[in-house]
Design a protein around this motif. Structure first.
Motif, PDB file in Angstrom:
ATOM      1  N   LEU A 267      64.337 -32.690 -71.184  1.00 17.75           N
ATOM      2  CA  LEU A 267      64.364 -31.972 -72.461  1.00 17.75           C
ATOM      3  C   LEU A 267      65.697 -32.199 -73.176  1.00 17.75           C
ATOM      4  O   LEU A 267      66.738 -32.384 -72.529  1.00 17.75           O
ATOM      5  N   GLY A 268      65.650 -32.164 -74.518  1.00 18.91           N
ATOM      6  CA  GLY A 268      66.871 -32.297 -75.292  1.00 18.91           C
ATOM      7  C   GLY A 268      67.665 -31.003 -75.298  1.00 18.91           C
ATOM      8  O   GLY A 268      67.152 -29.928 -74.986  1.00 18.91           O
ATOM      9  N   LEU A 269      68.926 -31.103 -75.692  1.00 13.65           N
ATOM     10  CA  LEU A 269      69.798 -29.935 -75.731  1.00 13.65           C
ATOM     11  C   LEU A 269      69.619 -29.127 -77.014  1.00 13.65           C
ATOM     12  O   LEU A 269      69.512 -27.903 -76.997  1.00 13.65           O
ATOM     13  N   ASN A 270      69.579 -29.802 -78.130  1.00 15.34           N
ATOM     14  CA  ASN A 270      69.596 -29.147 -79.443  1.00 15.34           C
ATOM     15  C   ASN A 270      68.183 -28.906 -79.990  1.00 15.34           C
ATOM     16  O   ASN A 270      67.228 -29.547 -79.555  1.00 15.34           O
ATOM     17  N   PRO A 271      68.037 -27.981 -80.941  1.00 15.24           N
ATOM     18  CA  PRO A 271      66.739 -27.792 -81.583  1.00 15.24           C
ATOM     19  C   PRO A 271      66.225 -29.116 -82.163  1.00 15.24           C
ATOM     20  O   PRO A 271      66.993 -29.866 -82.782  1.00 15.24           O
ATOM     21  N   HIS A 272      64.949 -29.413 -81.929  1.00 15.01           N
ATOM     22  CA  HIS A 272      64.323 -30.646 -82.430  1.00 15.01           C
ATOM     23  C   HIS A 272      65.084 -31.890 -81.988  1.00 15.01           C
ATOM     24  O   HIS A 272      65.103 -32.901 -82.706  1.00 15.01           O
ATOM     25  N   CYS A 273      65.694 -31.813 -80.793  1.00 10.90           N
ATOM     26  CA  CYS A 273      66.486 -32.936 -80.262  1.00 10.90           C
ATOM     27  C   CYS A 273      67.555 -33.409 -81.250  1.00 10.90           C
ATOM     28  O   CYS A 273      67.890 -34.592 -81.326  1.00 10.90           O
ATOM     29  N   GLY A 274      68.090 -32.480 -82.007  1.00  8.29           N
ATOM     30  CA  GLY A 274      69.189 -32.784 -82.916  1.00  8.29           C
ATOM     31  C   GLY A 274      68.774 -33.276 -84.283  1.00  8.29           C
ATOM     32  O   GLY A 274      69.624 -33.456 -85.164  1.00  8.29           O
ATOM     33  N   ASP A 275      67.465 -33.522 -84.493  1.00 10.97           N
ATOM     34  CA  ASP A 275      66.985 -34.013 -85.800  1.00 10.97           C
ATOM     35  C   ASP A 275      67.813 -35.202 -86.292  1.00 10.97           C
ATOM     36  O   ASP A 275      68.334 -35.220 -87.418  1.00 10.97           O
ATOM     37  N   GLY A 276      67.953 -36.194 -85.412  1.00  7.45           N
ATOM     38  CA  GLY A 276      68.673 -37.408 -85.801  1.00  7.45           C
ATOM     39  C   GLY A 276      70.150 -37.208 -86.024  1.00  7.45           C
ATOM     40  O   GLY A 276      70.794 -37.988 -86.740  1.00  7.45           O
ATOM     41  N   GLY A 277      70.714 -36.192 -85.435  1.00 13.61           N
ATOM     42  CA  GLY A 277      72.149 -35.930 -85.565  1.00 13.61           C
ATOM     43  C   GLY A 277      72.498 -34.851 -86.552  1.00 13.61           C
ATOM     44  O   GLY A 277      73.666 -34.467 -86.662  1.00 13.61           O
ATOM     45  N   VAL A 278      71.504 -34.324 -87.271  1.00 18.30           N
ATOM     46  CA  VAL A 278      71.767 -33.277 -88.257  1.00 18.30           C
ATOM     47  C   VAL A 278      72.175 -31.976 -87.575  1.00 18.30           C
ATOM     48  O   VAL A 278      73.054 -31.246 -88.047  1.00 18.30           O
ATOM     49  N   ILE A 279      71.536 -31.661 -86.423  1.00 18.32           N
ATOM     50  CA  ILE A 279      71.796 -30.396 -85.726  1.00 18.32           C
ATOM     51  C   ILE A 279      72.730 -30.591 -84.529  1.00 18.32           C
ATOM     52  O   ILE A 279      73.337 -29.650 -84.046  1.00 18.32           O
ATOM     53  N   GLY A 280      72.833 -31.807 -84.037  1.00 16.04           N
ATOM     54  CA  GLY A 280      73.692 -32.087 -82.894  1.00 16.04           C
ATOM     55  C   GLY A 280      73.532 -33.529 -82.466  1.00 16.04           C
ATOM     56  O   GLY A 280      72.501 -34.160 -82.718  1.00 16.04           O
ATOM     57  N   ASN A 281      74.549 -34.084 -81.805  1.00 19.51           N
ATOM     58  CA  ASN A 281      74.543 -35.510 -81.457  1.00 19.51           C
ATOM     59  C   ASN A 281      74.403 -35.800 -79.968  1.00 19.51           C
ATOM     60  O   ASN A 281      74.431 -36.958 -79.559  1.00 19.51           O
ATOM     61  N   GLU A 282      74.283 -34.768 -79.131  1.00 23.64           N
ATOM     62  CA  GLU A 282      74.235 -35.000 -77.683  1.00 23.64           C
ATOM     63  C   GLU A 282      73.064 -35.896 -77.284  1.00 23.64           C
ATOM     64  O   GLU A 282      73.174 -36.696 -76.351  1.00 23.64           O
TER      65      GLU A 282
END
Length: 349
Positions: A209-224
């Motif tokens: 599973l990804g860390l951030n909501p929506h797996c970061g939305d392409g870096g918008v919410i997070g880059n992990e």
């Protein structure tokens, strides 16, 4: 030597004496058929457990022993780890209860290391009242990781649902900084090997599973996801491990995607345990994968609010005993298969 079922010795640490641990342990072994599957030995005090069982009218017949070589198959053995009386305050947390919980657990772990018991099932503890200068660990898993060989990984199990964690008992604010390539590779390798040797799955499929909501939305919410998870998972996949992801955690369970995989790895504690406990319906088991010895535990806590009332559900503890026995058999089978040389049948002309 392959053991007969009833001769598999299941060691049990008693947990917090003021919680429901004693109740779920004793209720589990009221069914005589359990004694055909294993020989239980509870690390506690037989007089104390006899008193506790009267509070909820348990029918378990206890057999007190002072050494492990005195245990009797077909009985609920209680190894007297201490002889003195203990004042109980059912439903309340206190330091004394924590002290005796650790006495039981340390004695059981020693027996596990030395081969006096085959598997260990731990009743719930209170992570707050167990802390001392002698025992400065967040819980069972961390101590076992120190005392036993291997790399401990918390794996929650209920039938074919298995949820592991990249990080477990750390503050949420520290999760991102812990997600290193080394950690991810080690945890995935640990869970892969456990699925093979402990659950007899030859080519396991693992979802992350990804860390951030929506797996970061392409870096918008997070880059992990882009900077760490995706590159590492690709490296692991390219080396032959069937690992997939990262997946957006919010829809993964609701859409039943989890049913396609042999295990799911969450990036942090609540991300994995909230859906697991929702889906497991009180029958989930906490299994410590990655160690050279077998340890399981129910997926619940001390439940002080119902302690001593005789209404605790013992199904999770019973499932923990079942899983420990199943893994014991799987490991023996894996060891036997691993010893046998691969025979290639000659092509007949």
């Amino acid at each position: 030597m392959v053991k007969n079922a009833e001769n598999i010795i299941v060691g049990i640490s008693i947990g917090d004496l003021n919680g429901i641990g004693s109740e779920v342990v004793l209720k589990t072994f009221e069914d005589s058929r359990m004694l055909e599957m294993c020989t239980p030995v509870i690390f506690a005090n037989v007089k104390m457990l006899t008193f506790i069982k009267k509070t909820f009218q348990s029918t378990s017949l206890l057999h007190g022993i002072d050494e492990l070589d005195q245990l009797v198959h077909g009985k609920v053995n209680v190894l007297n780890v201490w002889k003195e009386g203990v004042e109980l305050n059912l439903g309340k947390s206190d330091v004394k209860a924590g002290e005796y919980a650790i006495k039981s657990f340390v004695a059981a772990t020693t027996a596990l290391k030395e081969g006096g018991i085959d598997v260990l099932v731990t009743a719930p503890i209170n992570k707050s009242n167990i802390q001392s200068e002698e025992f400065a660990f967040p819980g069972h898993t961390d101590y076992l990781d120190q005392e036993l060989e291997g790399n401990a990984l918390m794996l929650m199990v209920q039938d074919n649902l298995r949820v592991g964690l990249l990080t477990d008992h750390i503050p949420l604010s520290e999760v991102a900084s812990h997600l290193t390539e080394e950690l991810i590779v080690r945890k995935i390798e640990t869970i892969k090997q456990s699925l093979i040797q402990d659950f007899s799955i030859n080519k396991p499929k693992i979802a992350v599973l990804g860390l951030n909501p929506h797996c970061g939305d392409g870096g918008v919410i997070g880059n992990e996801e882009n900077l760490v998870l995706k590159p590492v998972l690709k490296k692991i996949f390219d080396k032959g491990t069937l690992v997939f992801g990262p997946f957006s955690a919010d829809g993964f369970f609701g859409s039943n995607q989890y049913e396609k995989y042999d295990a799911i790895i969450a990036t942090y504690h609540d991300q994995g345990l909230i859906p697991f406990k929702t889906l497991s319906f009180g029958k989930g088991v906490n299994y410590t994968a990655g160690l050279n010895k077998i340890r399981t535990s129910p997926d619940h806590g001390t439940a002080y609010e119902i302690a001593g009332k005789g209404i605790a559900d013992f199904n999770s503890f019973k499932e923990a005993v079942y899983l420990a026995i199943d893994v014991f058999h799987s490991r023996n089978q894996y060891a036997e298969i691993s010893k046998k040389p691969l025979r290639i049948k000659e092509k007949q002309l």
